[in-house]
Design a protein around this motif. Structure first.
Motif, mmCIF file in Angstrom:
data_model
loop_
_atom_site.group_PDB
_atom_site.id
_atom_site.type_symbol
_atom_site.label_atom_id
_atom_site.label_comp_id
_atom_site.label_asym_id
_atom_site.label_seq_id
_atom_site.Cartn_x
_atom_site.Cartn_y
_atom_site.Cartn_z
ATOM 1 N N VAL A 1 -8.579 -3.413 2.269
ATOM 2 C CA VAL A 1 -7.938 -4.648 2.796
ATOM 3 C C VAL A 1 -9.240 -5.591 3.190
ATOM 4 O O VAL A 1 -9.133 -6.961 2.848
ATOM 5 C CB VAL A 1 -6.998 -4.663 4.027
ATOM 6 C CG1 VAL A 1 -7.815 -4.177 5.341
ATOM 7 C CG2 VAL A 1 -6.477 -6.031 4.505
ATOM 8 N N VAL B 1 -1.504 -4.851 2.402
ATOM 9 C CA VAL B 1 -2.075 -3.361 2.589
ATOM 10 C C VAL B 1 -2.063 -3.098 4.113
ATOM 11 O O VAL B 1 -1.858 -2.030 4.589
ATOM 12 C CB VAL B 1 -3.590 -3.419 1.919
ATOM 13 C CG1 VAL B 1 -4.378 -2.198 2.316
ATOM 14 C CG2 VAL B 1 -3.476 -3.533 0.550
ATOM 15 N N LYS B 2 -2.414 -4.227 4.848
ATOM 16 C CA LYS B 2 -2.635 -4.053 6.282
ATOM 17 C C LYS B 2 -2.322 -5.492 6.903
ATOM 18 O O LYS B 2 -2.748 -6.542 6.327
ATOM 19 C CB LYS B 2 -4.055 -3.413 6.785
ATOM 20 C CG LYS B 2 -3.621 -2.671 8.012
ATOM 21 C CD LYS B 2 -4.886 -1.793 8.105
ATOM 22 C CE LYS B 2 -4.540 -0.766 9.299
ATOM 23 N NZ LYS B 2 -5.847 0.355 9.271
ATOM 24 N N GLN B 3 -1.641 -5.372 8.129
ATOM 25 C CA GLN B 3 -1.102 -6.669 8.650
ATOM 26 C C GLN B 3 -2.276 -7.586 9.506
ATOM 27 O O GLN B 3 -1.994 -8.763 9.759
ATOM 28 C CB GLN B 3 -0.312 -6.151 9.796
ATOM 29 C CG GLN B 3 1.064 -5.713 9.360
ATOM 30 C CD GLN B 3 1.028 -4.167 9.326
ATOM 31 O OE1 GLN B 3 -0.126 -3.362 9.521
ATOM 32 N NE2 GLN B 3 2.364 -3.674 9.304
ATOM 33 N N ALA C 1 -3.536 -8.593 0.625
ATOM 34 C CA ALA C 1 -4.274 -7.985 1.456
ATOM 35 C C ALA C 1 -3.331 -7.550 2.757
ATOM 36 O O ALA C 1 -3.316 -6.450 3.251
ATOM 37 C CB ALA C 1 -5.452 -8.724 2.243
ATOM 38 N N THR C 2 -2.380 -8.508 2.911
ATOM 39 C CA THR C 2 -1.303 -8.424 4.008
ATOM 40 C C THR C 2 -0.549 -7.097 3.769
ATOM 41 O O THR C 2 0.012 -6.626 4.644
ATOM 42 C CB THR C 2 -0.639 -9.706 4.357
ATOM 43 O OG1 THR C 2 -1.525 -10.690 4.349
ATOM 44 C CG2 THR C 2 0.315 -9.520 5.423
ATOM 45 N N GLU D 1 -7.536 2.620 3.578
ATOM 46 C CA GLU D 1 -6.947 1.355 3.263
ATOM 47 C C GLU D 1 -7.717 0.081 4.028
ATOM 48 O O GLU D 1 -7.506 -0.947 3.741
ATOM 49 C CB GLU D 1 -5.534 1.411 3.675
ATOM 50 C CG GLU D 1 -5.120 1.135 5.285
ATOM 51 C CD GLU D 1 -5.343 2.383 5.986
ATOM 52 O OE1 GLU D 1 -5.503 2.167 7.175
ATOM 53 O OE2 GLU D 1 -5.574 3.592 5.399
ATOM 54 N N GLU D 2 -8.553 0.263 5.183
ATOM 55 C CA GLU D 2 -8.974 -0.405 5.861
ATOM 56 C C GLU D 2 -10.186 -0.890 5.171
ATOM 57 O O GLU D 2 -10.501 -2.324 5.476
ATOM 58 C CB GLU D 2 -9.748 0.284 7.241
ATOM 59 C CG GLU D 2 -10.143 -0.922 8.343
ATOM 60 C CD GLU D 2 -8.915 -1.376 9.060
ATOM 61 O OE1 GLU D 2 -9.332 -2.630 9.689
ATOM 62 O OE2 GLU D 2 -8.118 -0.941 8.859
ATOM 63 N N LEU E 1 -10.593 -6.960 -0.224
ATOM 64 C CA LEU E 1 -9.491 -7.883 -0.888
ATOM 65 C C LEU E 1 -9.541 -9.357 -0.189
ATOM 66 O O LEU E 1 -9.707 -10.442 -0.792
ATOM 67 C CB LEU E 1 -8.221 -7.468 -0.641
ATOM 68 C CG LEU E 1 -7.520 -6.384 -1.486
ATOM 69 C CD1 LEU E 1 -6.189 -6.092 -1.292
ATOM 70 C CD2 LEU E 1 -7.331 -6.964 -2.873
ATOM 71 N N VAL E 2 -10.051 -9.229 1.360
ATOM 72 C CA VAL E 2 -10.059 -10.511 2.060
ATOM 73 C C VAL E 2 -11.557 -11.077 1.613
ATOM 74 O O VAL E 2 -11.568 -12.352 1.413
ATOM 75 C CB VAL E 2 -10.469 -10.125 3.567
ATOM 76 C CG1 VAL E 2 -10.948 -11.467 4.256
ATOM 77 C CG2 VAL E 2 -8.885 -9.808 4.201
ATOM 78 N N TYR F 1 0.932 -1.239 -0.036
ATOM 79 C CA TYR F 1 -0.093 -0.046 0.006
ATOM 80 C C TYR F 1 1.002 1.316 -0.092
ATOM 81 O O TYR F 1 0.673 2.193 -0.802
ATOM 82 C CB TYR F 1 -1.022 0.146 1.372
ATOM 83 C CG TYR F 1 -1.668 1.067 1.320
ATOM 84 C CD1 TYR F 1 -2.715 1.534 0.665
ATOM 85 C CD2 TYR F 1 -1.495 2.270 2.099
ATOM 86 C CE1 TYR F 1 -3.577 2.455 0.464
ATOM 87 C CE2 TYR F 1 -2.336 3.317 2.136
ATOM 88 C CZ TYR F 1 -3.373 3.222 1.401
ATOM 89 O OH TYR F 1 -4.300 4.679 1.631
ATOM 90 N N ALA G 1 -4.888 -8.963 7.991
ATOM 91 C CA ALA G 1 -5.418 -9.795 7.064
ATOM 92 C C ALA G 1 -5.073 -11.072 7.134
ATOM 93 O O ALA G 1 -6.059 -12.097 6.848
ATOM 94 C CB ALA G 1 -5.084 -9.388 5.503
#
Length: 412
Positions: A179, A208-210, A205-206, A175-176, A182-183, A96, A212
């Protein structure tokens, strides 16, 4: 995915829609033609609306975290690539940040002021959210034989103009929602037995944010042990490729951040919990969320999307810091499940949930104390409702039924 018998009133209702459009063609053919053209093109229409909502969100916020994210992304384009996580406040994935940095550099070539760069980034987020939402709804509905065009429009409008996109934009954390979507795509792939594809989407997705990987239970869907092991290996290797270089060769302080801990929650009464919320607690949250997702995904029947709903809900339930944008991912998964399900129980309630879910975006407008407890009920109630209705459908379903069709002329 669930294949329960559809509600008996669905076909008459859809025939009535077709009849009314036919009447409109007789009285106002030009308007009817415009409506048909619009109805058949949810993707471009909703992307256009997403751009507008993104711009409004960009204009309505005071740049905070997004300024930091854009600066970090630009920094990744130079020699400081591996040191991007030296600032512990950057709880964002490298994919991201890098893409945001590239976008920022391109827009700056137009010599726009910083405020305009922020609005342009918000518009891009809006368009991307709209695209991911519509495509997720279409894929999920197509997998179950549900009315895909309706799912595209209802889910798309709910996310894009129902407050979720705007809330995530004004909170500086679009971004929330990315992600979460994407999930959802990963869950749809897992439901179609494409576990490696689902694992790759979780890797993205990971990036983008941890959080996921807490939904990784979807890789156990279908109880295909060998395929699941391959997919889990792909997920593990992908996460290692994303993050290990920063840990081994860079200055990485991501896991040293501590979040504030509100004093009005029931969690502050649990021994050892009061005080600061750090990554130790985040790991506990993630494990609990992952176990919940595994338990739901391991069922022999039912939608894989419910595993995502369970995982995200448990993670939010155990998080003492419940910000408004935390809930957009749960809402996205719930909406896609509601409108891709062919369950009679869901059909009776989906409109109520669709109208009530945007209330989750009201958090900044109400008193924290009682709203926090209401969110607790939501985090517990939504996955339990999904499990209960799918279990009920499993008991009463008589047989598989043919797919629904769009009464306005296109296939579902």
């Amino acid at each position: 995915m669930s294949t329960a018998t559809p509600l008996r009133t669905a076909r008459p209702r859809k025939l009535r829609v077709a009849h009314e459009l036919h009447e409109l063609e007789s009285t106002n053919p030009r308007l009817a033609k415009v409506l048909r053209w619009t109805w058949a093109r949810p993707m471009p229409v909703l992307i256009g609306i997403g751009l507008v909502v993104g711009v409004l969100g960009g204009l309505g916020r005071t740049d905070g975290d997004q300024v930091l994210f854009r600066a970090a992304g630009v920094g990744m384009l130079g020699p400081g690539f591996l040191d991007v996580f030296a600032n512990s406040w950057l709880q964002i994935g490298p994919v991201y940040l890098l893409l945001l940095g590239v976008f920022t550099v391109i827009v700056r070539l137009l010599q726009l002021p910083d405020a305009a760069v922020g609005v342009a980034a918000a518009a891009a987020h809006g368009a991307l959210v709209a695209w991911l939402t519509v495509s997720a709804a279409r894929r999920a509905a197509s997998a179950t034989g549900a009315w895909a065009r309706r799912a595209e429009w209802v889910v798309g409008l709910s996310i894009v103009v129902g407050g979720f996109l705007y809330t995530s934009q004004t909170a500086d954390h679009p971004e929330e929602l990315l992600v979460g979507l994407l999930v959802v795509h990963a869950a749809v792939s897992a439901g179609r037995s494409r576990l490696v594809q689902a694992a790759l989407l979780l890797v993205l997705a990971t990036g983008v944010k941890q959080w996921a990987p807490t939904t990784g239970g979807i890789l156990l869907a279908g109880r295909r042990v060998r395929d699941s092991l391959v997919a889990i290996t792909v997920l593990g290797v992908g996460i290692a490729v994303l993050y290990l270089p920063f840990k081994l060769w860079g200055d990485m302080n991501t896991f040293s951040l501590q979040w504030p801990f509100p004093d009005h929650t029931w969690l502050d009464r649990v021994p050892g919990m009061p005080g600061s919320s750090d990554w130790t607690q985040r790991v506990v949250q993630g494990l609990a969320a992952g176990i919940a997702g595994v338990g739901v995904a391991w069922r022999r029947h039912g939608s894989v999307l419910v595993a995502v709903i369970a995982s995200v809900a448990v993670r939010l339930l155990l998080d003492p810091l419940r910000l408004s944008y935390y809930w957009v991912a749960l809402a996205a998964a719930m909406l896609v499940w509601l409108w891709s399900s062919r369950s009679p129980g869901v059909a009776r309630t989906r409109w109520w949930f669709t109208l009530l879910l945007p209330c989750l975006t009201f958090a900044p407008l109400v008193a924290d104390t009682w709203w926090w407890h209401l969110e607790t009920l939501v985090a517990v109630g939504l996955p339990l409702y999904c499990l209960a209705v799918e279990r009920s459908d499993r008991r009463t379903a008589a047989a598989s039924v043919p797919g629904e069709r769009d009464p306005l002329g296109s296939a579902a």
